[in-house]
Design a protein around this motif. Structure first.
Motif, PDB file in Angstrom:
ATOM      1  N   PRO A 208       0.836  -1.207   0.000  1.00  0.00           N
ATOM      2  CA  PRO A 208       0.000   0.000   0.000  1.00  0.00           C
ATOM      3  C   PRO A 208       0.868   1.254   0.000  1.00  0.00           C
ATOM      4  O   PRO A 208       1.764   1.402   0.828  1.00  0.00           O
ATOM      5  N   MET A 209       0.618   2.163  -0.939  1.00  0.00           N
ATOM      6  CA  MET A 209       1.461   3.333  -1.115  1.00  0.00           C
ATOM      7  C   MET A 209       0.903   4.525  -0.337  1.00  0.00           C
ATOM      8  O   MET A 209      -0.257   4.891  -0.495  1.00  0.00           O
ATOM      9  N   GLN A 210       1.749   5.131   0.489  1.00  0.00           N
ATOM     10  CA  GLN A 210       1.325   6.255   1.317  1.00  0.00           C
ATOM     11  C   GLN A 210       1.721   7.603   0.729  1.00  0.00           C
ATOM     12  O   GLN A 210       0.942   8.543   0.730  1.00  0.00           O
ATOM     13  N   CYS A 211       2.957   7.713   0.221  1.00  0.00           N
ATOM     14  CA  CYS A 211       3.390   8.974  -0.366  1.00  0.00           C
ATOM     15  C   CYS A 211       4.654   8.749  -1.181  1.00  0.00           C
ATOM     16  O   CYS A 211       5.291   7.687  -1.115  1.00  0.00           O
ATOM     17  N   TRP A 221      11.568   8.515  -3.666  1.00  0.00           N
ATOM     18  CA  TRP A 221      11.395   7.812  -2.400  1.00  0.00           C
ATOM     19  C   TRP A 221       9.923   7.438  -2.258  1.00  0.00           C
ATOM     20  O   TRP A 221       9.049   8.275  -2.441  1.00  0.00           O
ATOM     21  N   PHE A 222       9.659   6.171  -1.914  1.00  0.00           N
ATOM     22  CA  PHE A 222       8.295   5.673  -1.793  1.00  0.00           C
ATOM     23  C   PHE A 222       8.063   5.185  -0.364  1.00  0.00           C
ATOM     24  O   PHE A 222       8.815   4.328   0.134  1.00  0.00           O
ATOM     25  N   CYS A 223       7.041   5.713   0.291  1.00  0.00           N
ATOM     26  CA  CYS A 223       6.671   5.283   1.635  1.00  0.00           C
ATOM     27  C   CYS A 223       5.483   4.330   1.540  1.00  0.00           C
ATOM     28  O   CYS A 223       4.491   4.639   0.880  1.00  0.00           O
ATOM     29  N   THR A 224       5.597   3.192   2.200  1.00  0.00           N
ATOM     30  CA  THR A 224       4.578   2.162   2.084  1.00  0.00           C
ATOM     31  C   THR A 224       3.918   1.905   3.434  1.00  0.00           C
ATOM     32  O   THR A 224       4.439   2.272   4.486  1.00  0.00           O
ATOM     33  N   GLY A 225       2.760   1.258   3.381  1.00  0.00           N
ATOM     34  CA  GLY A 225       2.082   0.848   4.595  1.00  0.00           C
ATOM     35  C   GLY A 225       2.557  -0.522   5.028  1.00  0.00           C
ATOM     36  O   GLY A 225       2.133  -1.528   4.480  1.00  0.00           O
ATOM     37  N   GLY A 226       3.485  -0.574   5.977  1.00  0.00           N
ATOM     38  CA  GLY A 226       3.930  -1.844   6.535  1.00  0.00           C
ATOM     39  C   GLY A 226       5.174  -2.450   5.926  1.00  0.00           C
ATOM     40  O   GLY A 226       5.704  -3.437   6.440  1.00  0.00           O
ATOM     41  N   LYS A 227       5.710  -1.873   4.836  1.00  0.00           N
ATOM     42  CA  LYS A 227       6.900  -2.454   4.204  1.00  0.00           C
ATOM     43  C   LYS A 227       8.044  -1.457   4.070  1.00  0.00           C
ATOM     44  O   LYS A 227       8.946  -1.636   3.256  1.00  0.00           O
ATOM     45  N   GLY A 228       8.010  -0.402   4.865  1.00  0.00           N
ATOM     46  CA  GLY A 228       9.143   0.506   4.922  1.00  0.00           C
ATOM     47  C   GLY A 228       9.213   1.483   3.760  1.00  0.00           C
ATOM     48  O   GLY A 228       8.223   1.802   3.121  1.00  0.00           O
ATOM     49  N   VAL A 229      10.450   1.940   3.474  1.00  0.00           N
ATOM     50  CA  VAL A 229      10.714   2.972   2.475  1.00  0.00           C
ATOM     51  C   VAL A 229      11.562   2.387   1.358  1.00  0.00           C
ATOM     52  O   VAL A 229      12.523   1.643   1.606  1.00  0.00           O
ATOM     53  N   PHE A 230      11.222   2.709   0.119  1.00  0.00           N
ATOM     54  CA  PHE A 230      11.986   2.289  -1.045  1.00  0.00           C
ATOM     55  C   PHE A 230      12.554   3.527  -1.735  1.00  0.00           C
ATOM     56  O   PHE A 230      11.925   4.577  -1.758  1.00  0.00           O
ATOM     57  N   ARG A 231      13.752   3.372  -2.328  1.00  0.00           N
ATOM     58  CA  ARG A 231      14.344   4.464  -3.103  1.00  0.00           C
ATOM     59  C   ARG A 231      14.661   3.972  -4.509  1.00  0.00           C
ATOM     60  O   ARG A 231      15.232   2.898  -4.692  1.00  0.00           O
ATOM     61  N   LEU A 232      14.286   4.782  -5.502  1.00  0.00           N
ATOM     62  CA  LEU A 232      14.591   4.489  -6.892  1.00  0.00           C
ATOM     63  C   LEU A 232      15.486   5.606  -7.404  1.00  0.00           C
ATOM     64  O   LEU A 232      15.084   6.766  -7.417  1.00  0.00           O
ATOM     65  N   ASN A 233      16.718   5.282  -7.824  1.00  0.00           N
ATOM     66  CA  ASN A 233      17.639   6.338  -8.244  1.00  0.00           C
ATOM     67  C   ASN A 233      17.696   6.547  -9.744  1.00  0.00           C
ATOM     68  O   ASN A 233      18.459   7.365 -10.241  1.00  0.00           O
TER      69      ASN A 233
END
Length: 289
Positions: A208-211, A221-233
């Protein structure tokens, strides 16, 4: 911090990071220190009745706070704090005005807050009453007109710019900078480019995507519901098909790097040697075993 759950963050031009906690309060971080109403005279002047959901800064450096409900508060450069009269309709969003002051969006209209006066500019003809579906930027705002469909409206003249169509399972909609629209879904993100006829990129993270946030080096940077933060460079993905002389497309079984070359093993006993010249993918030679 006043609470262990944070609803939103905002960084202003002075280097302060404003923190909006779940508890009805407000604080900010500045030069290694957290400031609350206990140690900051300006914050002590605020009389909040509900959670602060959003913050905006105008061109002069004044700060506007949006409560969940019907009130906005302005923290001026000289430390003065103003609480404006209760807005009749529910607040949906706030943003910097491109000339002076702020935009204030409600369920029924878009108002211009300038020099302490709220003046109605446009009507808001939507049906969604939730701020997460009705964002506003200095130049546009989005209004949800049906499940799975929203319209993009110009704040220059109130005209319809375009429409956005998507599945109704939207978690969050927001503007990123002046030209991008973020639509967070249960398992992926749709990002629309206002300056490119609302062309769409899709980022799939199976969460689930939060912001979404874009930093100064253009990382996503992608903030998720329950799976932390992802970064795409990088958003650049290149592809190439490999075919036999008769036109048959070949599957690729293995790839590895040998100095200047990438060597690929494909079906039909074929081996391909590739080199990269900047952004160009060049086939140097191939072997038929």
């Amino acid at each position: 911090l006043p609470d262990n759950e944070v609803l939103n963050l905002f960084a202003d031009s002075k280097g302060r990071v404003w923190i909006m906690p779940f508890r009805i309060s407000l604080c900010y971080y500045y030069k290694g220190r957290i400031y609350t109403k206990e140690n900051d005279s300006v914050l002590r002047k605020l009389n909040l009745t509900n959670n602060v959901y959003n913050i905006a800064e105008d061109k002069e450096g004044n700060i506007l706070l949006q409560e969940d409900g019907h009130f906005v508060h302005e923290v001026r450069l000289d430390g003065t704090v103003l609480t404006y009269p209760k807005v009749d309709d529910k607040l949906l969003g706030i943003s910097q005005h491109p000339e002076k002051g702020f935009w204030v969006k409600t369920t029924e209209s878009v108002l211009w807050l300038k020099e302490g006066v709220l003046k109605k500019q446009f009507l808001n003809k939507g049906f969604s009453l939730h701020p997460l579906h009705s964002p506003i930027s200095p130049t546009h705002h989005i209004t949800r007109i049906a499940y799975g469909k929203s319209i993009l409206v110009s704040l220059k003249d109130g005209s319809l710019t375009d429409s956005l169509t998507y599945e109704p399972d939207v978690v969050h909609t927001s503007f990123i900078g002046d030209s991008l629209i973020y639509v967070g879904r249960r398992d992926w993100i749709d990002v629309f480019d206002i300056n490119d006829n609302l062309s769409k990129r899709v980022f799939v993270l199976n969460a689930p995507m939060q912001c979404m946030f874009i930093d100064s080096e253009n990382n996503r940077w992608f903030c998720t519901g329950g799976k932390g933060v992802f970064r795409l460079n990088s958003q650049q993905v290149k592809n190439r098909k490999f075919v036999r002389p008769m036109g048959e497309e070949l599957g690729v079984q293995v790839i590895f790097n040998d100095g200047p070359h990438f060597i690929l093993g494909a079906e039909r006993n074929r081996i391909f040697f590739l080199e990269f010249d900047g952004d160009k993918m060049i086939e140097k030679t191939s072997l038929n075993l």
